[in-house]
Design a protein around this motif. Structure first.
Motif, PDB file in Angstrom:
ATOM      1  N   GLY A  71      -4.910  -3.282 -23.661  1.00 48.73           N
ATOM      2  CA  GLY A  71      -4.460  -2.139 -24.428  1.00 48.73           C
ATOM      3  C   GLY A  71      -2.978  -1.863 -24.325  1.00 48.73           C
ATOM      4  N   ASN A  72      -2.192  -2.868 -23.957  1.00 51.05           N
ATOM      5  CA  ASN A  72      -0.748  -2.688 -23.793  1.00 51.05           C
ATOM      6  C   ASN A  72       0.057  -3.393 -24.877  1.00 51.05           C
ATOM      7  OD1 ASN A  72      -1.093  -5.348 -23.091  1.00 51.05           O
ATOM      8  ND2 ASN A  72      -0.521  -5.093 -20.928  1.00 51.05           N
ATOM      9  N   GLY A  73      -0.620  -3.881 -25.906  1.00 52.99           N
ATOM     10  CA  GLY A  73       0.066  -4.566 -26.991  1.00 52.99           C
ATOM     11  C   GLY A  73       0.379  -6.018 -26.712  1.00 52.99           C
ATOM     12  N   LYS A  74       0.092  -6.477 -25.498  1.00 54.07           N
ATOM     13  CA  LYS A  74       0.361  -7.874 -25.123  1.00 54.07           C
ATOM     14  C   LYS A  74      -0.927  -8.669 -25.259  1.00 54.07           C
ATOM     15  CE  LYS A  74       4.065  -6.567 -21.941  1.00 54.07           C
ATOM     16  NZ  LYS A  74       4.568  -6.603 -20.537  1.00 54.07           N
ATOM     17  N   ARG A  75      -1.098  -9.254 -26.394  1.00 50.12           N
ATOM     18  CA  ARG A  75      -2.357  -9.932 -26.680  1.00 50.12           C
ATOM     19  C   ARG A  75      -2.434 -11.304 -26.015  1.00 50.12           C
ATOM     20  NH1 ARG A  75      -1.962  -6.566 -31.136  1.00 50.12           N
ATOM     21  NH2 ARG A  75      -3.992  -5.747 -31.823  1.00 50.12           N
ATOM     22  N   ALA A  76      -3.604 -11.588 -25.445  1.00 49.54           N
ATOM     23  CA  ALA A  76      -3.897 -12.909 -24.909  1.00 49.54           C
ATOM     24  C   ALA A  76      -4.593 -13.731 -25.987  1.00 49.54           C
ATOM     25  CB  ALA A  76      -4.772 -12.793 -23.663  1.00 49.54           C
ATOM     26  N   LEU A  77      -4.448 -15.042 -25.898  1.00 50.44           N
ATOM     27  CA  LEU A  77      -5.112 -15.951 -26.828  1.00 50.44           C
ATOM     28  C   LEU A  77      -6.440 -16.383 -26.211  1.00 50.44           C
ATOM     29  CD1 LEU A  77      -4.930 -17.644 -29.476  1.00 50.44           C
ATOM     30  CD2 LEU A  77      -3.885 -19.461 -28.088  1.00 50.44           C
ATOM     31  N   VAL A  97     -21.308 -22.874 -22.170  1.00 53.17           N
ATOM     32  CA  VAL A  97     -20.043 -23.068 -22.876  1.00 53.17           C
ATOM     33  C   VAL A  97     -18.940 -22.289 -22.158  1.00 53.17           C
ATOM     34  CG1 VAL A  97     -18.862 -22.900 -25.101  1.00 53.17           C
ATOM     35  CG2 VAL A  97     -21.358 -23.237 -25.026  1.00 53.17           C
ATOM     36  N   PRO A  98     -17.843 -22.942 -21.771  1.00 49.15           N
ATOM     37  CA  PRO A  98     -16.754 -22.247 -21.074  1.00 49.15           C
ATOM     38  C   PRO A  98     -15.846 -21.499 -22.041  1.00 49.15           C
ATOM     39  CG  PRO A  98     -16.205 -24.561 -21.288  1.00 49.15           C
ATOM     40  CD  PRO A  98     -17.583 -24.399 -21.883  1.00 49.15           C
ATOM     41  N   SER A 148       3.110 -18.045 -19.710  1.00 46.89           N
ATOM     42  CA  SER A 148       2.625 -19.175 -18.918  1.00 46.89           C
ATOM     43  C   SER A 148       1.651 -20.030 -19.714  1.00 46.89           C
ATOM     44  CB  SER A 148       1.929 -18.668 -17.656  1.00 46.89           C
ATOM     45  OG  SER A 148       0.742 -17.950 -17.980  1.00 46.89           O
ATOM     46  N   TRP A 149       0.880 -19.395 -20.614  1.00 47.08           N
ATOM     47  CA  TRP A 149      -0.137 -20.089 -21.405  1.00 47.08           C
ATOM     48  C   TRP A 149      -1.085 -20.900 -20.520  1.00 47.08           C
ATOM     49  CZ3 TRP A 149      -0.369 -18.032 -26.010  1.00 47.08           C
ATOM     50  CH2 TRP A 149       0.786 -17.644 -26.674  1.00 47.08           C
ATOM     51  N   THR A 150      -1.380 -20.389 -19.348  1.00 47.93           N
ATOM     52  CA  THR A 150      -2.265 -21.075 -18.414  1.00 47.93           C
ATOM     53  C   THR A 150      -3.715 -20.683 -18.690  1.00 47.93           C
ATOM     54  OG1 THR A 150      -0.545 -21.072 -16.722  1.00 47.93           O
ATOM     55  CG2 THR A 150      -2.803 -21.435 -15.970  1.00 47.93           C
ATOM     56  N   ARG A 151      -4.614 -21.656 -18.640  1.00 47.47           N
ATOM     57  CA  ARG A 151      -6.018 -21.379 -18.884  1.00 47.47           C
ATOM     58  C   ARG A 151      -6.623 -20.486 -17.802  1.00 47.47           C
ATOM     59  NH1 ARG A 151     -10.374 -26.129 -18.577  1.00 47.47           N
ATOM     60  NH2 ARG A 151      -8.971 -27.126 -20.097  1.00 47.47           N
ATOM     61  N   GLU A 152      -7.308 -19.412 -18.241  1.00 46.85           N
ATOM     62  CA  GLU A 152      -8.031 -18.523 -17.341  1.00 46.85           C
ATOM     63  C   GLU A 152      -9.463 -18.382 -17.839  1.00 46.85           C
ATOM     64  OE1 GLU A 152      -6.097 -14.768 -16.501  1.00 46.85           O
ATOM     65  OE2 GLU A 152      -4.149 -15.586 -17.120  1.00 46.85           O
ATOM     66  N   PRO A 153     -10.458 -18.354 -16.951  1.00 48.98           N
ATOM     67  CA  PRO A 153     -11.849 -18.269 -17.395  1.00 48.98           C
ATOM     68  C   PRO A 153     -12.211 -16.871 -17.893  1.00 48.98           C
ATOM     69  CG  PRO A 153     -11.753 -18.216 -15.007  1.00 48.98           C
ATOM     70  CD  PRO A 153     -10.352 -18.481 -15.482  1.00 48.98           C
ATOM     71  N   ILE A 154     -13.079 -16.817 -18.890  1.00 53.17           N
ATOM     72  CA  ILE A 154     -13.680 -15.566 -19.357  1.00 53.17           C
ATOM     73  C   ILE A 154     -15.142 -15.514 -18.948  1.00 53.17           C
ATOM     74  CG2 ILE A 154     -14.381 -14.234 -21.393  1.00 53.17           C
ATOM     75  CD1 ILE A 154     -11.887 -15.230 -22.808  1.00 53.17           C
ATOM     76  N   SER A 155     -15.890 -16.539 -19.358  1.00 52.83           N
ATOM     77  CA  SER A 155     -17.325 -16.564 -19.093  1.00 52.83           C
ATOM     78  C   SER A 155     -17.822 -17.991 -19.198  1.00 52.83           C
ATOM     79  CB  SER A 155     -18.073 -15.673 -20.097  1.00 52.83           C
ATOM     80  OG  SER A 155     -19.461 -15.882 -20.049  1.00 52.83           O
ATOM     81  N   ASN A 156     -18.895 -18.254 -18.496  1.00 57.70           N
ATOM     82  CA  ASN A 156     -19.581 -19.542 -18.607  1.00 57.70           C
ATOM     83  C   ASN A 156     -21.074 -19.306 -18.864  1.00 57.70           C
ATOM     84  OD1 ASN A 156     -19.322 -22.428 -18.556  1.00 57.70           O
ATOM     85  ND2 ASN A 156     -20.429 -22.435 -16.611  1.00 57.70           N
ATOM     86  N   LYS A 173     -10.585  -3.633 -15.252  1.00 56.22           N
ATOM     87  CA  LYS A 173     -10.397  -3.718 -13.795  1.00 56.22           C
ATOM     88  C   LYS A 173     -10.242  -5.173 -13.352  1.00 56.22           C
ATOM     89  CE  LYS A 173     -12.898   0.580 -12.878  1.00 56.22           C
ATOM     90  NZ  LYS A 173     -14.032   1.239 -12.187  1.00 56.22           N
ATOM     91  N   ASN A 174      -9.439  -5.905 -14.164  1.00 51.68           N
ATOM     92  CA  ASN A 174      -9.061  -7.283 -13.855  1.00 51.68           C
ATOM     93  C   ASN A 174     -10.227  -8.255 -13.814  1.00 51.68           C
ATOM     94  OD1 ASN A 174      -6.229  -6.849 -13.600  1.00 51.68           O
ATOM     95  ND2 ASN A 174      -6.626  -5.887 -11.610  1.00 51.68           N
ATOM     96  N   ARG A 175     -11.286  -7.949 -14.533  1.00 54.69           N
ATOM     97  CA  ARG A 175     -12.376  -8.912 -14.632  1.00 54.69           C
ATOM     98  C   ARG A 175     -13.075  -8.764 -15.978  1.00 54.69           C
ATOM     99  NH1 ARG A 175     -17.737  -7.462 -13.360  1.00 54.69           N
ATOM    100  NH2 ARG A 175     -18.033  -5.225 -13.023  1.00 54.69           N
ATOM    101  N   TRP A 176     -13.738  -9.838 -16.396  1.00 57.49           N
ATOM    102  CA  TRP A 176     -14.479  -9.848 -17.643  1.00 57.49           C
ATOM    103  C   TRP A 176     -15.946  -9.496 -17.405  1.00 57.49           C
ATOM    104  CZ3 TRP A 176     -12.593 -10.514 -22.521  1.00 57.49           C
ATOM    105  CH2 TRP A 176     -11.293 -10.997 -22.639  1.00 57.49           C
TER     106      TRP A 176
END
Length: 392
Positions: A158-164, A183-184, A192-200, A237-240
């Motif tokens: 909610g800070n206007g900084k969208r992640a892809l 499916v990951p 940084s464009w570094t891959r971060e996990p959302i869900s598996n 809270k820093n988690r999905w």
């Protein structure tokens, strides 16, 4: 950890209802459209994205075709064609957002796609303007994840900084026809464009993605449509967290779940609409009923349904639904609520036989405050916009 499902359904319904951006137009009465062909020869036409490419305040159109190795955009209002990039083999999806604040969108694009995991490199790159958007854009590869299939920019904090976010089609062990594997789902933060996990946790084929605000704020969640139905993915809270909203088609795997999803309004009420099952024949509308999402199939006669979007095209406060059919009659359809109380909808033909709609979008393209429709066709290999003429 399992939690009361009804509670989560009600909670997510509240998120969607509070946060849904209003897409409205003036009251127009009867609808009529004028079709305009923008381009042809778009072999494997797959996705159309509306965004301002050149900072002139007018919405332009990016067209992605899986059979072309170049990515094109069309400049409003003349629809002059420009080439963003070349050498993109088997492109499948893109997302656009101005990440660095220069007024030009950054464009995430997934290519080297195959629905067979072993044959898919799944390259994800970011395109950036070099000052002249009509010239080829710079390209930076950020990841390789086989079957990368759906990309969207999402404001997760909610800070206007969208992640892809990147939702691949299938998992590493998935094989036709069952595609049994997890499916990951992943994301990349700009910079940084570094891959971060959302869900598996999604399984089978993950085909659709929709982003929407939630909790009456700027923070957005992502809805996924898969063999397991429609799920909400939100970052807090820093988690999905992942919550099932709809089960979708009740058929047995792999004819279960949903293929694509959209979200709209009928007055004060929120609805969800889906194509079911994967590349399916059903158009279903979900309305809240005693704390649950009740399923109403409004059409069961489409062939290879592939795109579903919504918007208030006639300004009556009730959103219409647009669906693209890639096979069969190769047409685009418009559904209108005729009785919200009885959950009945009419079906009209937006394009009869000349739009094998793989991707559609709704936007005011000519600045007349009426929402128009743009679609790209696979078998028809064309890009068209449908000018909303209101009650003319």
């Amino acid at each position: 950890m399992r939690t009361n499902v009804s509670y989560f359904i009600a909670l997510v319904a509240a998120w969607l209802a509070w946060g849904l951006p209003a897409i409205t137009a003036p009251r127009l009465g009867a609808l009529s459209f004028t079709a305009h062909t923008i381009d042809t020869g778009l072999t494997g036409g797959y996705q159309a994205v509306v965004t301002d490419m050149n900072r002139d305040g007018k919405p332009d159109i990016i067209a992605l075709a899986t059979g072309l190795k170049e990515l094109r955009w069309y400049e409003n209002p003349t629809w002059t064609r420009h080439v963003l990039a070349t050498g993109l083999n088997r492109p499948v999806n893109l997302a656009a957002h101005d990440v660095d604040g220069d007024g030009y969108p950054e464009i995430g694009v997934a290519y080297e796609f195959s629905s067979v995991y072993a044959n898919s490199l799944g390259i994800v790159s970011v395109l950036s303007s070099q000052g002249d958007p009509t010239r080829p854009w710079a390209i930076k590869e950020i990841d390789r994840l086989p079957t990368s299939h759906r990309l969207r920019f999402v404001d997760i904090e909610g800070n206007g900084k969208r992640a892809l976010v990147n939702f691949p089609l299938i998992g590493a062990k998935a094989l036709a026809p069952d595609y049994r594997d997890r499916v990951p789902l992943v994301m990349y933060r700009p910079g940084s464009w570094t891959r971060e996990p959302i869900s598996n946790d999604d399984e089978g084929v993950v085909h659709g993605i929709l982003t929407t605000p939630w909790n009456s704020g700027r923070r957005e969640l992502a809805l996924s449509a898969s063999f397991l139905g429609v799920h909400a993915h939100r970052f807090e809270k820093n988690r999905w967290t992942r919550t099932q909203i709809l089960k979708g088609d009740p058929g047995a795997w792999p004819k279960s779940g949903a293929s694509d999803v959209t979200l709209g309004r009928l007055g004060r009420d929120t609805f969800l609409a889906t194509i079911e099952p994967w590349h399916g024949h059903n158009v279903a509308v979900y309305r809240r009923d005693r704390g649950m999402w009740a399923r109403h199939v409004i059409d069961n006669a489409i062939t290879d349904g592939h795109t579903i979007v919504s918007g208030d095209l006639d300004g009556d406060g009730h959103d219409e639904i647009i669906v693209g059919e890639r096979q069969g009659k190769r047409s685009a359809y418009l559904y209108r609520s005729t009785s919200p109380k009885d959950n009945t909808w009419s079906k009209d033909v937006l394009d009869a036989g000349d739009m094998a709609g793989a991707g559609c979008a709704v936007a005011d393209l000519n600045g007349d405050t009426r929402l128009d429709v743009v679609c790209i066709g696979t078998a028809t290999a064309n890009l068209k916009w449908y000018e909303n003429r209101g009650g003319q």
